[in-house]
Design a protein around this motif. Structure first.
Motif, mmCIF file in Angstrom:
data_model
loop_
_atom_site.group_PDB
_atom_site.id
_atom_site.type_symbol
_atom_site.label_atom_id
_atom_site.label_comp_id
_atom_site.label_asym_id
_atom_site.label_seq_id
_atom_site.Cartn_x
_atom_site.Cartn_y
_atom_site.Cartn_z
ATOM 1 N N ASP A 167 0.846 -1.186 0.000
ATOM 2 C CA ASP A 167 0.000 0.000 0.000
ATOM 3 C C ASP A 167 0.886 1.243 0.000
ATOM 4 N N LEU A 168 0.872 1.955 -1.131
ATOM 5 C CA LEU A 168 1.624 3.207 -1.278
ATOM 6 C C LEU A 168 0.669 4.366 -1.556
ATOM 7 N N SER A 169 -0.579 4.224 -1.173
ATOM 8 C CA SER A 169 -1.602 5.202 -1.516
ATOM 9 C C SER A 169 -1.401 6.528 -0.780
ATOM 10 N N TYR A 170 -2.029 7.579 -1.328
ATOM 11 C CA TYR A 170 -2.040 8.905 -0.722
ATOM 12 C C TYR A 170 -0.638 9.440 -0.478
ATOM 13 N N ASN A 171 0.170 9.370 -1.510
ATOM 14 C CA ASN A 171 1.454 10.027 -1.521
ATOM 15 C C ASN A 171 1.494 10.980 -2.718
ATOM 16 N N HIS A 172 2.675 11.479 -3.049
ATOM 17 C CA HIS A 172 2.837 12.337 -4.226
ATOM 18 C C HIS A 172 3.815 11.696 -5.208
ATOM 19 N N LEU A 173 3.762 10.378 -5.324
ATOM 20 C CA LEU A 173 4.683 9.662 -6.194
ATOM 21 C C LEU A 173 4.380 9.977 -7.654
ATOM 22 N N THR A 174 5.449 10.093 -8.440
ATOM 23 C CA THR A 174 5.319 10.413 -9.858
ATOM 24 C C THR A 174 5.929 9.298 -10.704
ATOM 25 N N GLY A 175 5.912 9.502 -12.051
ATOM 26 C CA GLY A 175 6.443 8.487 -12.943
ATOM 27 C C GLY A 175 5.381 7.456 -13.292
ATOM 28 N N THR A 176 5.835 6.367 -13.852
ATOM 29 C CA THR A 176 4.910 5.327 -14.318
ATOM 30 C C THR A 176 4.850 4.164 -13.326
ATOM 31 N N ILE A 177 3.837 3.349 -13.497
ATOM 32 C CA ILE A 177 3.755 2.110 -12.716
ATOM 33 C C ILE A 177 4.765 1.135 -13.297
ATOM 34 N N PRO A 178 5.715 0.650 -12.505
ATOM 35 C CA PRO A 178 6.788 -0.182 -13.065
ATOM 36 C C PRO A 178 6.282 -1.531 -13.573
ATOM 37 N N SER A 179 6.876 -1.968 -14.658
ATOM 38 C CA SER A 179 6.467 -3.246 -15.259
ATOM 39 C C SER A 179 6.934 -4.445 -14.443
ATOM 40 N N SER B 232 -4.307 7.606 -5.423
ATOM 41 C CA SER B 232 -4.104 8.971 -4.912
ATOM 42 C C SER B 232 -2.635 9.352 -4.891
ATOM 43 N N ASN B 233 -1.998 9.169 -6.032
ATOM 44 C CA ASN B 233 -0.653 9.651 -6.254
ATOM 45 C C ASN B 233 -0.674 10.542 -7.502
ATOM 46 N N ARG B 234 0.474 10.697 -8.162
ATOM 47 C CA ARG B 234 0.567 11.504 -9.372
ATOM 48 C C ARG B 234 1.205 10.703 -10.502
ATOM 49 N N LEU B 235 0.834 9.443 -10.559
ATOM 50 C CA LEU B 235 1.414 8.542 -11.546
ATOM 51 C C LEU B 235 0.849 8.838 -12.934
ATOM 52 N N THR B 236 1.692 8.621 -13.951
ATOM 53 C CA THR B 236 1.305 8.909 -15.330
ATOM 54 C C THR B 236 1.580 7.689 -16.211
ATOM 55 N N GLY B 237 1.264 7.835 -17.517
ATOM 56 C CA GLY B 237 1.532 6.761 -18.474
ATOM 57 C C GLY B 237 0.394 5.769 -18.547
ATOM 58 N N ASP B 238 0.609 4.731 -19.350
ATOM 59 C CA ASP B 238 -0.407 3.695 -19.534
ATOM 60 C C ASP B 238 -0.376 2.694 -18.389
ATOM 61 N N ILE B 239 -1.468 1.949 -18.261
ATOM 62 C CA ILE B 239 -1.477 0.809 -17.343
ATOM 63 C C ILE B 239 -0.628 -0.280 -17.977
ATOM 64 N N PRO B 240 0.459 -0.687 -17.338
ATOM 65 C CA PRO B 240 1.340 -1.674 -17.979
ATOM 66 C C PRO B 240 0.651 -3.020 -18.149
ATOM 67 N N PRO B 241 0.776 -3.641 -19.316
ATOM 68 C CA PRO B 241 0.152 -4.961 -19.513
ATOM 69 C C PRO B 241 0.690 -6.006 -18.555
ATOM 70 N N GLU B 242 1.918 -5.796 -18.038
ATOM 71 C CA GLU B 242 2.478 -6.751 -17.078
ATOM 72 C C GLU B 242 1.649 -6.825 -15.801
#
Length: 723
Positions: A466-478, A493-503
């Motif tokens: 659980d890493l919710s409710y932070n200000h993390l950026t970048g993409t969800i790692p594959s 509830s972060n600031r993640l961007t990019g596509d949902i990785p198929p992995e």
């Protein structure tokens, strides 16, 4: 947050488990080879058998045959002279009443009818037997009040009475308890006894174990409990004691230190979930044999007495959910051999005391929801046995230091450190690799900046993240799918961007229920209070969760979502996802929550969504969806709020008709045809007056073709209007 008592079921298997005090029924040696039971003994047992319902006799209908010696019957123990001395029929599926005729077994010493479905009253002949030493009828459906003593016998031989987990009502009769002079253990828990808790120890000086929890007792506890000098285990939690007091005192809601010392032999004390108030007295330190202390969920306050450090036998202490305050450094924990400590939901401040790190055998430590501040001491690494640590909701600083300090706790499996480290940076050190046994990790609501760190990919036993409710950026790692045991992922509830990785659609634990066998089945050292109404003691009791909501994710929902067949909660809401909802999402038949709201999704809702029979929450509001909404099953329970912000959706739920566009009425068709004919023939006859016969013929031919063409177009338009 307090735990919630589950409602009692009519089934004995659903009752709350109540310990049987570790007592084992030691049956007397079966010497029936020398002689057989008497006809009177057999008759009493047959009367018991025949009084059971036909389907509730179980194996007794076969093993208790009239023609055989009853000393050889299942569960029967006899003495040398053929007297029945023991009846042990636990967990035999018996249904029916307990007949008074069992009291005709004049040599009966032990009677165990626990874990069956027996109902009706408990015969007074059993309770007031002049022979029975151990009587266990726990986990049945027995009801009614206990009988008042009418016997002139002032000293019964009964030593162990277990009537727990039934449906007994009324008061515990004082006249009944007065004749139980030899009672050593009494378990009356998990019933519906009412009234004031009567005095017991005045008449039972050898009483060592008493469990009266999970009833409806009210009032105060009698001061005569001060005579319970041999009491070692006391449970009185989960009652309705309006002004509860510590046993052995006549207190009005507080613990009287001058009388507390009378319990010098006490080993186990549980007064949790009452309304005890006041401070913990200094004399607590004189209970040198005390091993477990439960004062959780009360109204106590003030600083902990420094004398608590004198309870050298103390192994387990929980004072959770009170209003204790002050600096814990005033208590010296150095001499204690603590294994489990729960000080959560209080008002302690200062730094975490250094002396608690001397408890080298400590397994579980919960200090969450207090006002601790500062950095974590490197000495926490001395807790080599530490498995469970919760520091959530304090004001700790330097998360990088916390991670470094905890690397030495090799046995750590559960770590809660969220709501601390305000605005710090998530550690990115790739050399962090020492949490080999970590199964639960929550670093939520800090709010940390930075990216999801690569070192998490090394936590190969991780099951909940659980890493919710932070200000993390970048993409969800594959690399998420490399965590082969992960079944709960919350990065909402972060600031993640990019596509949902198929992995992400390849997480093994979310693809098949067979993989659940790989999870560790052991109990957590302390219950996890995930919400105010929900707590967990097993990791595999948590729901299967994929929560990516409230970020800035783009692109489509991968079609591979259909592989996550054991998901319970899927939340992609409040992102910028586009495209259609994939049909494959209908394969997630275990879903209980599906939230795709506040995105840019288009197209129609898959009709097969109605096959999600466990769905209790559904929301696709504020998208660009169109067409009919699903109907039937769970979808008949969802309101308009699940669909608002989609102007092109229709269906009975929305009170918007999805039927075809209505064709113009037949009268209108005829009117159009008459108009065309009038125009055509007007042109024909007007031309005849001005042109030659040949010219008129050519014009008429053209007009007729025009008429046919116009008719076809009109008919075609009508047909399209009916599609």
């Amino acid at each position: 947050m307090q735990s919630v008592n589950l409602p009692r079921s009519n089934s004995s298997t659903s009752k709350l488990p109540v310990p049987f005090f570790g007592l084992a029924f030691v049956l007397l040696s079966c010497a029936s080879l020398a002689s057989s039971c008497t006809e009177q003994e057999k008759s009493s047992l047959i009367d018991f058998r025949d009084g059971l319902s036909q389907e509730g006799k179980g194996s007794l209908s076969v093993s208790w045959a009239n023609s055989t010696d009853c000393c050889r019957w299942e569960g029967i123990t006899c003495s040398f002279d053929g007297m029945v001395t023991g009846v042990s029929l636990s967990s035999k599926g018996l249904q029916g009443r307990i007949p008074p005729s069992l009291s005709n077994l004049t040599g009966l010493l032990h009677l165990n009818l626990s874990h069956n479905s027996l109902y009706g009253n408990l015969p007074a002949e059993m309770v007031f037997s002049s022979r029975i030493i151990i009587l266990d009828v726990s986990f049945n459906h027995l009801s009614g009040p206990l009988q008042e003593s009418q016997s002139s016998n002032t000293s019964l031989p009964l030593k162990v009475l277990n009537i727990s987990s039934n449906f007994f009502t009324g008061q515990l009769p004082s006249t009944t308890l007065q004749v139980m002079n030899n009672l050593v253990a009494l378990n009356a828990s998990n019933n519906s006894f009412t009234g004031q808790i009567p005095s017991i120890c005045n008449h039972s000086p050898s009483l060592a174990m008493l469990d009266l929890s999970l009833n409806k007792f009210t009032g105060t506890i009698s001061p005569e409990f001060g005579n319970c000098s041999t009491l070692k285990v006391l449970k009185a939690g989960h009652n309705k004691l309006a002004t509860p007091s510590f046993p052995n005192n006549n207190l009005q809601g507080t613990l009287d230190g001058s009388s507390l010392v009378k319990l010098g032999n006490l080993v186990f004390l549980n007064l949790g979930s009452n309304e005890l108030s006041g401070k913990m007295p200094d004399s607590i330190g004189q209970l040198v044999r005390l091993e477990e202390l439960h004062l959780d969920n009360n109204l106590m306050f003030g600083e902990l007495p420094s004398t608590l450090g004198n309870c050298t036998s103390l192994r387990y202490i929980t004072i959770r959910n009170n209003s204790f305050m002050g600096d814990l450094s005033e208590v010296n924990f150095t001499q204690l051999d603590l294994r489990t400590v729960d000080f959560s939901l209080n008002k302690f401040n200062g730094t975490i005391p250094e002396s608690i790190y001397a408890c080298s055998n400590l397994i579980a430590l919960r200090l969450s929801y207090n006002n601790f501040h500062g950095q974590l001491s490197p000495r926490i690494g001395d807790l080599k046995s530490l498995s469970f640590l919760s520091l959530t909701n304090n004001s700790l600083t330097d998360i990088a230091n916390v991670i470094r300090c905890l690397k030495r706790c090799k046995n750590l499996t559960t770590l809660f450190i969220g709501t601390n480290f305000h605005g710090e940076t998530m550690p990115q050190d790739e050399e962090i690799d020492s949490f080999d046994n970590l199964q639960i990790l929550t670093i939520d609501a800090c709010p940390l900046v930075g990216k999801i760190p690569l070192w998490l990919s090394k936590l190969r036993k991780l099951e909940i993240l659980d890493l919710s409710y932070n200000h993390l950026t970048g993409t969800i790692p594959s690399w998420i799918n490399r965590l082969e045991l992960l079944f709960f992922l919350d990065v909402s509830s972060n600031r993640l961007t990019g596509d949902i990785p198929p992995e992400l659609m390849e997480m093994p634990m979310l693809q098949s229920e067979k993989n659940a066998a790989k999870l560790d089945p052991k109990f957590l050292e302390l219950p996890v209070f995930w919400t105010q109404s929900r707590q967990y003691r097993l990791i595999n009791a948590f729901p299967n969760v994929l929560n990516l909501c409230n970020n800035s994710l783009t692109g489509i929902i991968p079609q591979g979502i259909g592989q996550l067949k054991v998901l319970n909660v899927l939340n992609f809401s409040t992102n910028s996802l586009s495209g259609e909802i994939p049909q494959q999402i209908c394969n997630l038949t275990n879903l209980q929550t599906l939230d795709l709201s506040n995105n840019q999704l288009t197209g129609e809702l898959p009709s097969a969504l109605s096959n999600l029979h466990f769905l209790s929450w559904f929301n696709v509001s504020n998208n660009d969806l169109e067409g009919p909404v699903p109907s039937g099953g769970q979808f008949n329970t969802f309101t308009n709020s699940s669909y608002i912000g989609n102007s092109n959706l229709c269906g009975p739920t929305l009170s918007i008709h999805c039927g075809p566009v209505e064709a113009p009425p037949a009268s209108m068709k005829r009117s159009h045809k008459k108009t065309i004919l009038a125009v055509a023939f007007g042109v024909i006859f007007g031309g005849l007056a001005a042109l030659s016969l040949l010219a008129c013929f050519l014009i008429a031919r053209i007009v007729i073709r025009l008429y046919i063409f116009l008719l076809k177009e009109i008919n075609s338009a009508f047909k399209k209007a009916r599609v």
